[in-house]
Design a protein around this motif. Structure first.
Motif, PDB file in Angstrom:
ATOM      1  N   GLU A 202      26.480  45.246  66.193  1.00  0.00           N
ATOM      2  CA  GLU A 202      27.229  45.680  65.013  1.00  0.00           C
ATOM      3  C   GLU A 202      28.378  46.623  65.376  1.00  0.00           C
ATOM      4  OE1 GLU A 202      25.119  48.120  61.937  1.00  0.00           O
ATOM      5  OE2 GLU A 202      24.913  46.131  61.060  1.00  0.00           O
ATOM      6  N   ARG A 203      28.157  47.517  66.314  1.00  0.00           N
ATOM      7  CA  ARG A 203      29.194  48.483  66.688  1.00  0.00           C
ATOM      8  C   ARG A 203      30.413  47.787  67.282  1.00  0.00           C
ATOM      9  NH1 ARG A 203      27.264  54.313  68.628  1.00  0.00           N
ATOM     10  NH2 ARG A 203      25.639  54.724  67.092  1.00  0.00           N
ATOM     11  N   PHE A 204      30.186  46.709  68.013  1.00  0.00           N
ATOM     12  CA  PHE A 204      31.309  45.970  68.577  1.00  0.00           C
ATOM     13  C   PHE A 204      32.199  45.413  67.470  1.00  0.00           C
ATOM     14  CE2 PHE A 204      33.172  41.885  69.678  1.00  0.00           C
ATOM     15  CZ  PHE A 204      33.905  42.212  70.805  1.00  0.00           C
ATOM     16  N   ILE A 205      31.585  44.812  66.450  1.00  0.00           N
ATOM     17  CA  ILE A 205      32.356  44.248  65.334  1.00  0.00           C
ATOM     18  C   ILE A 205      33.127  45.354  64.622  1.00  0.00           C
ATOM     19  CG2 ILE A 205      32.229  42.927  63.207  1.00  0.00           C
ATOM     20  CD1 ILE A 205      31.414  41.312  65.627  1.00  0.00           C
ATOM     21  N   MET A 206      32.493  46.501  64.418  1.00  0.00           N
ATOM     22  CA  MET A 206      33.182  47.627  63.773  1.00  0.00           C
ATOM     23  C   MET A 206      34.422  48.036  64.565  1.00  0.00           C
ATOM     24  SD  MET A 206      29.918  50.035  62.819  1.00  0.00           S
ATOM     25  CE  MET A 206      28.706  49.571  61.577  1.00  0.00           C
ATOM     26  N   GLY A 207      34.270  48.181  65.887  1.00  0.00           N
ATOM     27  CA  GLY A 207      35.387  48.583  66.726  1.00  0.00           C
ATOM     28  C   GLY A 207      36.519  47.576  66.693  1.00  0.00           C
ATOM     29  N   GLU A 208      36.174  46.292  66.668  1.00  0.00           N
ATOM     30  CA  GLU A 208      37.193  45.248  66.630  1.00  0.00           C
ATOM     31  C   GLU A 208      37.964  45.260  65.309  1.00  0.00           C
ATOM     32  OE1 GLU A 208      37.777  42.374  69.411  1.00  0.00           O
ATOM     33  OE2 GLU A 208      37.759  44.531  69.752  1.00  0.00           O
ATOM     34  N   LEU A 209      37.282  45.546  64.217  1.00  0.00           N
ATOM     35  CA  LEU A 209      37.971  45.602  62.924  1.00  0.00           C
ATOM     36  C   LEU A 209      38.960  46.762  62.872  1.00  0.00           C
ATOM     37  CD1 LEU A 209      35.036  44.733  60.485  1.00  0.00           C
ATOM     38  CD2 LEU A 209      36.923  43.255  61.205  1.00  0.00           C
ATOM     39  N   ILE A 210      38.621  47.866  63.517  1.00  0.00           N
ATOM     40  CA  ILE A 210      39.559  48.994  63.601  1.00  0.00           C
ATOM     41  C   ILE A 210      40.760  48.602  64.454  1.00  0.00           C
ATOM     42  CG2 ILE A 210      39.885  51.357  64.433  1.00  0.00           C
ATOM     43  CD1 ILE A 210      36.837  51.766  63.877  1.00  0.00           C
ATOM     44  N   ARG A 211      40.501  47.971  65.597  1.00  0.00           N
ATOM     45  CA  ARG A 211      41.586  47.595  66.501  1.00  0.00           C
ATOM     46  C   ARG A 211      42.529  46.584  65.850  1.00  0.00           C
ATOM     47  NH1 ARG A 211      42.444  44.192  71.043  1.00  0.00           N
ATOM     48  NH2 ARG A 211      40.415  43.185  70.772  1.00  0.00           N
ATOM     49  N   GLU A 212      41.969  45.696  65.060  1.00  0.00           N
ATOM     50  CA  GLU A 212      42.794  44.710  64.363  1.00  0.00           C
ATOM     51  C   GLU A 212      43.818  45.381  63.457  1.00  0.00           C
ATOM     52  OE1 GLU A 212      41.975  40.653  61.946  1.00  0.00           O
ATOM     53  OE2 GLU A 212      40.905  42.415  61.210  1.00  0.00           O
ATOM     54  N   GLN A 213      43.390  46.393  62.720  1.00  0.00           N
ATOM     55  CA  GLN A 213      44.307  47.071  61.805  1.00  0.00           C
ATOM     56  C   GLN A 213      45.362  47.872  62.554  1.00  0.00           C
ATOM     57  OE1 GLN A 213      44.475  46.350  58.646  1.00  0.00           O
ATOM     58  NE2 GLN A 213      42.735  44.965  58.987  1.00  0.00           N
ATOM     59  N   ILE A 214      45.013  48.395  63.720  1.00  0.00           N
ATOM     60  CA  ILE A 214      46.006  49.087  64.544  1.00  0.00           C
ATOM     61  C   ILE A 214      47.072  48.106  65.010  1.00  0.00           C
ATOM     62  CG2 ILE A 214      46.369  50.286  66.743  1.00  0.00           C
ATOM     63  CD1 ILE A 214      43.594  51.573  66.317  1.00  0.00           C
ATOM     64  N   LEU A 215      46.650  46.940  65.481  1.00  0.00           N
ATOM     65  CA  LEU A 215      47.597  45.921  65.918  1.00  0.00           C
ATOM     66  C   LEU A 215      48.496  45.476  64.770  1.00  0.00           C
ATOM     67  CD1 LEU A 215      45.295  43.698  68.170  1.00  0.00           C
ATOM     68  CD2 LEU A 215      47.137  45.180  68.939  1.00  0.00           C
ATOM     69  N   TYR A 216      47.885  45.339  63.595  1.00  0.00           N
ATOM     70  CA  TYR A 216      48.647  44.839  62.445  1.00  0.00           C
ATOM     71  C   TYR A 216      49.674  45.856  61.953  1.00  0.00           C
ATOM     72  CZ  TYR A 216      49.687  43.010  57.817  1.00  0.00           C
ATOM     73  OH  TYR A 216      50.340  42.556  56.704  1.00  0.00           O
ATOM     74  N   HIS A 217      49.290  47.123  61.875  1.00  0.00           N
ATOM     75  CA  HIS A 217      50.159  48.132  61.266  1.00  0.00           C
ATOM     76  C   HIS A 217      51.156  48.739  62.241  1.00  0.00           C
ATOM     77  CE1 HIS A 217      48.414  48.248  57.243  1.00  0.00           C
ATOM     78  NE2 HIS A 217      47.224  48.120  57.807  1.00  0.00           N
ATOM     79  N   THR A 218      50.870  48.699  63.539  1.00  0.00           N
ATOM     80  CA  THR A 218      51.803  49.289  64.496  1.00  0.00           C
ATOM     81  C   THR A 218      52.585  48.240  65.268  1.00  0.00           C
ATOM     82  OG1 THR A 218      50.166  49.430  66.291  1.00  0.00           O
ATOM     83  CG2 THR A 218      50.321  51.296  64.775  1.00  0.00           C
ATOM     84  N   ARG A 219      52.113  47.001  65.275  1.00  0.00           N
ATOM     85  CA  ARG A 219      52.781  45.888  65.974  1.00  0.00           C
ATOM     86  C   ARG A 219      53.131  46.274  67.398  1.00  0.00           C
ATOM     87  NH1 ARG A 219      54.363  41.882  62.224  1.00  0.00           N
ATOM     88  NH2 ARG A 219      52.788  42.004  60.568  1.00  0.00           N
ATOM     89  N   GLU A 220      54.389  46.119  67.794  1.00  0.00           N
ATOM     90  CA  GLU A 220      54.764  46.323  69.185  1.00  0.00           C
ATOM     91  C   GLU A 220      54.854  47.798  69.596  1.00  0.00           C
ATOM     92  OE1 GLU A 220      54.864  43.944  71.342  1.00  0.00           O
ATOM     93  OE2 GLU A 220      54.432  42.479  69.777  1.00  0.00           O
ATOM     94  N   GLU A 221      54.782  48.710  68.633  1.00  0.00           N
ATOM     95  CA  GLU A 221      54.897  50.127  68.976  1.00  0.00           C
ATOM     96  C   GLU A 221      53.708  50.620  69.793  1.00  0.00           C
ATOM     97  OE1 GLU A 221      55.452  51.098  64.755  1.00  0.00           O
ATOM     98  OE2 GLU A 221      57.186  52.262  65.399  1.00  0.00           O
ATOM     99  N   VAL A 222      52.532  50.146  69.446  1.00  0.00           N
ATOM    100  CA  VAL A 222      51.317  50.506  70.184  1.00  0.00           C
ATOM    101  C   VAL A 222      50.572  49.195  70.448  1.00  0.00           C
ATOM    102  CG1 VAL A 222      49.283  52.002  70.266  1.00  0.00           C
ATOM    103  CG2 VAL A 222      51.230  52.637  68.843  1.00  0.00           C
ATOM    104  N   PRO A 223      51.069  48.357  71.368  1.00  0.00           N
ATOM    105  CA  PRO A 223      50.547  47.009  71.480  1.00  0.00           C
ATOM    106  C   PRO A 223      49.110  46.932  71.989  1.00  0.00           C
ATOM    107  CG  PRO A 223      52.121  47.441  73.224  1.00  0.00           C
ATOM    108  CD  PRO A 223      52.128  48.632  72.327  1.00  0.00           C
ATOM    109  N   HIS A 224      48.914  47.000  73.277  1.00  0.00           N
ATOM    110  CA  HIS A 224      47.576  46.795  73.821  1.00  0.00           C
ATOM    111  C   HIS A 224      47.090  47.987  74.617  1.00  0.00           C
ATOM    112  CE1 HIS A 224      47.798  42.770  72.342  1.00  0.00           C
ATOM    113  NE2 HIS A 224      48.961  42.627  72.930  1.00  0.00           N
ATOM    114  N   SER A 225      47.640  49.144  74.312  1.00  0.00           N
ATOM    115  CA  SER A 225      47.209  50.366  74.981  1.00  0.00           C
ATOM    116  C   SER A 225      46.090  51.048  74.193  1.00  0.00           C
ATOM    117  CB  SER A 225      48.397  51.324  75.120  1.00  0.00           C
ATOM    118  OG  SER A 225      49.457  50.716  75.817  1.00  0.00           O
ATOM    119  N   VAL A 226      45.409  50.289  73.362  1.00  0.00           N
ATOM    120  CA  VAL A 226      44.415  50.850  72.446  1.00  0.00           C
ATOM    121  C   VAL A 226      43.028  50.325  72.777  1.00  0.00           C
ATOM    122  CG1 VAL A 226      43.625  50.893  70.051  1.00  0.00           C
ATOM    123  CG2 VAL A 226      46.045  51.183  70.567  1.00  0.00           C
TER     124      VAL A 226
END
Length: 312
Positions: A202-226
């Motif tokens: 369950e914790r893995f899915i939670m972490g992925e949902l957070i990361r998805e929103q970071i990718l969506y809202h910051t786009r190329e500004e904070v790409p894969h350094s998260v």
């Protein structure tokens, strides 16, 4: 809560039941995660307009009356530029060798490119059966449809691979794809209880949902350094409290994530909580912190601490 691996029982399969592991491979951003979510019928893999969204080998479990398919969604195969990239590509290649069947997903709205040919050559060296899947047929232009189809048809015929067309967004011909995959599997048992949709905690899915929103809202500004670490989960009958840390590589990225007066972090947290709310019974409280970890993607120790390890 999320339907993850738990204490459910595994029944005896009916006669002629088929089962097996299907690896979903392809270039970044061809729609592998979107397809798996559609097949499973629930969101377990994050999607993003940013390439290289998938990092871990995520298993999605589809159980029907006649079959159980364990889909293995892999990171997009590409030329790595850092230690994290090397780990991801290595793990994708390991997945190819460990499944019963490979679904090679391509972007069916554009002709085959060098990246597709690289993966095709890689798959041709394996003994695992391959199906070539043309995704995004809803996006192809009538003016170039024949050119696109012919480029993939030639690739499939060269290796004697079945060629299947579908759209993971609209669902067009996905049922036919599913039927072909089932027929490509051997008779077998239930590998997981029928009510599970993923073997990830369950914790893995939670972490992925957070990361998805970071990718969506910051786009190329904070790409894969998260990277996301779920620090604590507290549950009672009325609410689930989740505390998580967002790891970035630079102070400037931390500033972007927090935003003016915390506005960006509030937006990300709210969106992630709304996604979690679809999977978790009761209310969800989510608190996010940001921590700078310089060059974490280059450090094997840091990668291991954050859950990214080479699979053998």
């Amino acid at each position: 809560m999320i339907d993850t691996l738990g204490p459910s029982t595994i029944p005896t399969p009916p006669a002629n039941f088929r089962s097996g592991f299907v690896g979903i491979v392809g270039r970044p951003n061809v729609g592998k995660s979107t397809l798996m979510n559609y097949l499973i019928g629930q969101k377990i893999a994050i999607t993003s307009p940013v390439a290289q969204t998938t990092r871990n080998r995520l298993r999605g479990i589809l159980t029907t009356e006649t079959a159980q398919i364990i889909f293995v969604d892999t990171p997009g195969i590409h030329k790595p530029h850092h230690e994290l990239g090397k780990v991801l590509v290595h793990n994708a290649r390991m997945a190819i060798a460990s499944v019963d069947l490979v679904l090679f997903v391509v972007d069916g709205s554009v002709p085959a490119g060098r990246g597709d040919q690289f993966i095709a050559d890689l798959l041709a060296q394996q003994q695992t059966p391959v199906y070539l899947g043309m995704n995004k047929i809803d996006l192809r232009s009538p003016d170039t449809a024949d050119e696109v189809a012919n480029s993939y048809r030639a690739m499939a015929e060269q290796q004697n691979w079945p060629l299947l067309e579908f759209s993971a967004i609209t669902g067009d011909q996905v049922t036919s794809l599913q039927d072909h995959l089932i027929q490509g599997l051997e008779p077998g048992p239930y590998y997981y209880p029928p009510d599970l949709i993923t073997d990830q905690p369950e914790r893995f899915i939670m972490g992925e949902l957070i990361r998805e929103q970071i990718l969506y809202h910051t786009r190329e500004e904070v790409p894969h350094s998260v990277a996301i670490a779920i620090d604590r989960v507290e549950e009672d009958d009325a609410i689930t409290r989740i505390l998580a840390t967002v790891h970035v590589e630079r102070d400037s990225q931390k500033g972007i994530l927090i935003g003016k007066k915390g506005s960006m972090m509030k937006t990300i947290g709210t969106a992630a909580r709304e996604q979690m709310q679809k999977l978790i019974t009761g209310k969800v409280y989510l608190e996010l912190f940001v921590r700078v970890q310089p060059k974490w993607r280059q450090s094997r120790t840091r990668l291991a601490e954050l859950g990214y390890q080479r699979e053998d």
